[in-house]
Motif scaffolding. Structure first.
Motif, mmCIF file in Angstrom:
data_model
loop_
_atom_site.group_PDB
_atom_site.id
_atom_site.type_symbol
_atom_site.label_atom_id
_atom_site.label_comp_id
_atom_site.label_asym_id
_atom_site.label_seq_id
_atom_site.Cartn_x
_atom_site.Cartn_y
_atom_site.Cartn_z
ATOM 1 N N GLU A 123 0.977 -1.032 -0.128
ATOM 2 C CA GLU A 123 -0.138 -0.016 0.071
ATOM 3 C C GLU A 123 0.784 1.195 -0.114
ATOM 4 O OE1 GLU A 123 -2.495 3.292 1.617
ATOM 5 O OE2 GLU A 123 -0.718 2.388 2.228
ATOM 6 N N TYR A 124 1.960 1.275 0.674
ATOM 7 C CA TYR A 124 2.778 2.329 0.796
ATOM 8 C C TYR A 124 3.449 2.733 -0.549
ATOM 9 C CZ TYR A 124 3.243 2.905 5.896
ATOM 10 O OH TYR A 124 2.948 3.099 7.335
ATOM 11 N N VAL A 125 3.769 1.766 -1.166
ATOM 12 C CA VAL A 125 4.299 1.788 -2.744
ATOM 13 C C VAL A 125 3.432 2.540 -3.555
ATOM 14 C CG1 VAL A 125 5.263 0.704 -4.747
ATOM 15 C CG2 VAL A 125 6.258 0.127 -2.327
ATOM 16 N N LEU A 126 2.184 1.759 -3.547
ATOM 17 C CA LEU A 126 0.897 2.451 -4.282
ATOM 18 C C LEU A 126 0.554 3.795 -4.057
ATOM 19 C CD1 LEU A 126 -1.241 -0.914 -4.754
ATOM 20 C CD2 LEU A 126 0.175 0.151 -6.535
ATOM 21 N N ARG A 127 0.800 4.163 -2.820
ATOM 22 C CA ARG A 127 0.045 5.398 -2.222
ATOM 23 C C ARG A 127 1.209 6.582 -2.621
ATOM 24 N NH1 ARG A 127 -0.370 7.019 3.923
ATOM 25 N NH2 ARG A 127 -0.942 5.122 4.036
ATOM 26 N N ALA A 128 2.317 6.192 -2.559
ATOM 27 C CA ALA A 128 3.389 7.265 -2.808
ATOM 28 C C ALA A 128 3.520 7.424 -4.325
ATOM 29 C CB ALA A 128 4.854 6.527 -2.522
ATOM 30 N N MET A 129 3.189 6.526 -5.189
ATOM 31 C CA MET A 129 3.035 6.646 -6.743
ATOM 32 C C MET A 129 1.730 7.613 -6.934
ATOM 33 S SD MET A 129 4.327 2.897 -7.955
ATOM 34 C CE MET A 129 6.093 2.514 -7.658
ATOM 35 N N HIS A 130 0.727 7.119 -6.202
ATOM 36 C CA HIS A 130 -0.721 7.823 -6.293
ATOM 37 C C HIS A 130 -0.382 9.448 -5.945
ATOM 38 C CE1 HIS A 130 -4.966 8.576 -6.247
ATOM 39 N NE2 HIS A 130 -4.785 9.113 -5.142
ATOM 40 N N LEU B 136 6.765 15.220 -2.931
ATOM 41 C CA LEU B 136 7.952 14.308 -3.284
ATOM 42 C C LEU B 136 8.674 13.572 -1.977
ATOM 43 C CD1 LEU B 136 9.710 16.311 -6.177
ATOM 44 C CD2 LEU B 136 8.318 14.165 -6.245
ATOM 45 N N GLU B 137 8.647 14.570 -0.881
ATOM 46 C CA GLU B 137 9.329 14.136 0.413
ATOM 47 C C GLU B 137 8.442 12.909 0.992
ATOM 48 O OE1 GLU B 137 10.246 17.626 2.668
ATOM 49 O OE2 GLU B 137 11.925 17.785 1.691
ATOM 50 N N THR B 138 7.105 13.105 1.207
ATOM 51 C CA THR B 138 6.119 12.313 1.456
ATOM 52 C C THR B 138 6.333 10.970 0.914
ATOM 53 O OG1 THR B 138 4.728 13.959 2.284
ATOM 54 C CG2 THR B 138 3.914 11.850 2.027
ATOM 55 N N ALA B 139 6.259 10.933 -0.529
ATOM 56 C CA ALA B 139 6.418 9.605 -1.568
ATOM 57 C C ALA B 139 7.774 9.130 -1.210
ATOM 58 C CB ALA B 139 6.256 10.406 -2.801
ATOM 59 N N LEU B 140 8.875 9.923 -1.063
ATOM 60 C CA LEU B 140 10.195 9.199 -0.741
ATOM 61 C C LEU B 140 9.947 8.516 0.647
ATOM 62 C CD1 LEU B 140 13.026 8.575 -1.411
ATOM 63 C CD2 LEU B 140 13.674 10.523 -0.617
ATOM 64 N N ALA B 141 9.398 9.173 1.646
ATOM 65 C CA ALA B 141 9.105 8.638 2.858
ATOM 66 C C ALA B 141 8.587 7.201 2.959
ATOM 67 C CB ALA B 141 8.621 9.375 3.916
ATOM 68 N N LEU B 142 7.567 7.225 2.061
ATOM 69 C CA LEU B 142 6.559 6.040 2.099
ATOM 70 C C LEU B 142 7.533 4.795 1.359
ATOM 71 C CD1 LEU B 142 3.239 7.590 0.731
ATOM 72 C CD2 LEU B 142 3.364 6.255 2.975
ATOM 73 N N ILE B 143 8.139 5.253 0.277
ATOM 74 C CA ILE B 143 9.107 4.338 -0.575
ATOM 75 C C ILE B 143 10.121 3.656 0.397
ATOM 76 C CG2 ILE B 143 10.765 3.988 -2.270
ATOM 77 C CD1 ILE B 143 7.859 3.842 -3.375
ATOM 78 N N ASN B 144 10.778 4.331 1.329
ATOM 79 C CA ASN B 144 11.745 4.105 2.043
ATOM 80 C C ASN B 144 11.228 3.052 3.139
ATOM 81 O OD1 ASN B 144 14.043 5.537 0.855
ATOM 82 N ND2 ASN B 144 13.703 7.243 2.248
ATOM 83 N N ALA B 145 10.058 3.554 3.649
ATOM 84 C CA ALA B 145 9.405 2.625 4.659
ATOM 85 C C ALA B 145 9.182 1.248 4.042
ATOM 86 C CB ALA B 145 8.382 3.394 5.412
ATOM 87 N N ALA B 146 8.776 1.398 2.720
ATOM 88 C CA ALA B 146 8.073 0.031 2.243
ATOM 89 C C ALA B 146 9.565 -0.862 1.795
ATOM 90 C CB ALA B 146 7.484 0.372 0.861
ATOM 91 N N LEU B 147 10.446 -0.271 1.495
ATOM 92 C CA LEU B 147 11.799 -0.830 1.103
ATOM 93 C C LEU B 147 12.739 -1.286 2.431
ATOM 94 C CD1 LEU B 147 13.337 1.417 -1.771
ATOM 95 C CD2 LEU B 147 12.041 -0.923 -1.912
ATOM 96 N N GLY B 148 12.345 -0.778 3.512
ATOM 97 C CA GLY B 148 12.863 -1.102 4.649
ATOM 98 C C GLY B 148 14.210 -0.271 5.141
ATOM 99 N N THR B 149 14.437 0.740 4.152
ATOM 100 C CA THR B 149 15.550 1.579 4.286
ATOM 101 C C THR B 149 15.496 2.660 5.434
ATOM 102 O OG1 THR B 149 14.686 3.124 2.533
ATOM 103 C CG2 THR B 149 16.273 1.213 2.054
ATOM 104 N N SER B 150 14.165 2.723 5.938
ATOM 105 C CA SER B 150 13.885 3.603 7.074
ATOM 106 C C SER B 150 12.870 3.020 7.826
ATOM 107 C CB SER B 150 13.474 5.091 6.580
ATOM 108 O OG SER B 150 12.083 4.962 6.015
#
Length: 321
Positions: free
Chosen positions: A197-204, A218-232
Motif C-alpha cells: 500500500e505504501y508503494v502504491l500510495r507514494a506513486m498515487h 515528493l518527500e512524503t512519497a520518498l518517506a513511504l517508499i523508504n519505509a516500504a523498502l525497509g531503508t527507514s
C-alpha cells in the motif's frame, strides 16, 4: 493298459508332473517379468507388508506432488515481490533525482509515477494455475483494483495515519496446506500488506499532483517508499509509520515457507527410497537364483514325464510273453 494296482502310482505321478509344470511356468514368468508374482497371492506371507509399503509410497507421492505445486506458487510470489522491490527502488531513484535537481515537473515524474503504479498493480495480480496468488482464499478474484481508491488525504498529520487498502478485493485468510503427516503451514501474503500500500500510495500522490507536484509531496512519497523498502523506519513528521513488514520481510516470509516445503520433500524422498527398496525386496526376483531353480524344476519335470511314460507301459501282457 493301467492295472488297478498301478493306478494310484499313475495318478500320483500325474499330480507331481502338473505341479512341476506349474513351477516351471511360474519361474519362467518370474524371469521374464523380474517379479516374484503378478498378484498379491503370489507374495505369500509378505502380502500385508507389501500393501502397507505401497500405501505409504502412494501417500508420500501425493505429499510431494502437492508440495511441488505450492512451491511453484510461492516461487511466483517471490518473483513478483522481487520485481516490486526493484520497481520501488527505481521509483525511489527517480524521486531522489527530482528532489536534488528541483525539477520534478520537467522530468514528467507524474506520468512516470502512473506507469510505475500500473506496473505494481500487474505484479500484484499474477495467476498460477488459474489462481490469483495475492488474494488470500479468494483465488478467483484479482486482488488489486484501484478504481475509486482514495488513499489518506495529504498532507498527513499526527497521529500517524494508518494505511488504507480499499483497492484490495481479496480476504485476509491465507491458504493452509498439510505438507507432511501432522505438519501444516500457512503460506503466502496478500496484496493488502501495508508495504504494498505504501508503494502504491507514494506513486498515487505524485501522479495526482501532475505538473504541480511540489517538494512536500515528493518527500512524503520518498518517506513511504523508504519505509516500504525497509531503508527507514518511517517518518513521524510526515505521518508515515513503519510498516508491520517491509518488502524484504515479505520476501523472507515466502522464503521460509519454501524452505519448510523443501525440507519436507527431502524427507518424503527418503521415505520413497526406503519404500521402493523394501517393495523391491518383496516383489523382485534374483535372476541367478530363479534360473537355477528353473533348471532344477525342468529336470524334475522331465523325470515326471519319464515316470508317467513307464507306468503307462505296464501291462500283464508284458509278464505273460
Amino acid at each position: 493298459m493301467i492295472r488297478f494296482a498301478t493306478h494310484p502310482s499313475f495318478q500320483q505321478s500325474i499330480w507331481y508332473t502338473l505341479n512341476a509344470q506349474r513351477t516351471v511356468y511360474d519361474l519362467q514368468m518370474q524371469i521374464s517379468s523380474g517379479l516374484v508374482s503378478t498378484n498379491y497371492a503370489g507374495v505369500g506371507a509378505n502380502v500385508h507388508r507389501l500393501v502397507s509399503l505401497e500405501a505409504e509410497a502412494t501417500r508420500t507421492k501425493q505429499y510431494v506432488a502437492g508440495n511441488t505445486l505450492i512451491d511453484q506458487r510461492l516461487q511466483a510470489m517471490e518473483t513478483a515481490i522481487a520485481a516490486i522491490y526493484d520497481t520501488a527502488t527505481e521509483f525511489r531513484t527517480l524521486l531522489v533525482n527530482a528532489l536534488n535537481a528541483n525539477n520534478a515537473a520537467e522530468m514528467g515524474i507524474a506520468n512516470e509515477a502512473a506507469n510505475f503504479k500500473d506496473e505494481i498493480t500487474k505484479l500484484l495480480n499474477p495467476t498460477e494455475d488459474g489462481r490469483y496468488l495475492f488474494s488470500g482464499s479468494r483465488t478467483d478474484t484479482a486482488p488489486v483494483d484501484q478504481t475509486g481508491w482514495t488513499p489518506p488525504a495529504w498532507p498527513l498529520t499526527p497521529p500517524l495515519a494508518q494505511y488504507t487498502a480499499e483497492y484490495y478485493k481479496g480476504d485476509n485468510t491465507l491458504p493452509t496446506a498439510e505438507i507432511d503427516v501432522d505438519y501444516s503451514i500457512t503460506y503466502g501474503v496478500t496484496a493488502a500488506e501495508d508495504a504494498f500500500e505504501y508503494v502504491l500510495r507514494a506513486m498515487h500522490y505524485v501522479e495526482i499532483s501532475g505538473s504541480a507536484v511540489d517538494r512536500d509531496t515528493l518527500e512524503t512519497a520518498l518517506a513511504l517508499i523508504n519505509a516500504a523498502l525497509g531503508t527507514s523506519t518511517g517518518d513521524a513528521m510526515l505521518g508515515v509509520p513503519a510498516p508491520s513488514r517491509d518488502l524484504a520481510d515479505l520476501r523472507t516470509a515466502i522464503g521460509t515457507s519454501r524452505r519448510a516445503i523443501e525440507l519436507s520433500n527431502k524427507r518424503h524422498e527418503e521415505v520413497l527410497l526406503y519404500t521402493a527398496q523394501n517393495i523391491g525386496d518383496i516383489e523382485n526376483v534374483d535372476p541367478a537364483e530363479a534360473i537355477s531353480r528353473l533348471s532344477a524344476a525342468a529336470t524334475q519335470l522331465q523325470a515326471s514325464y519319464m515316470t508317467i511314460s513307464r507306468l503307462s507301459q505296464l501291462s500283464l501282457m508284458n509278464y505273460l510273453t
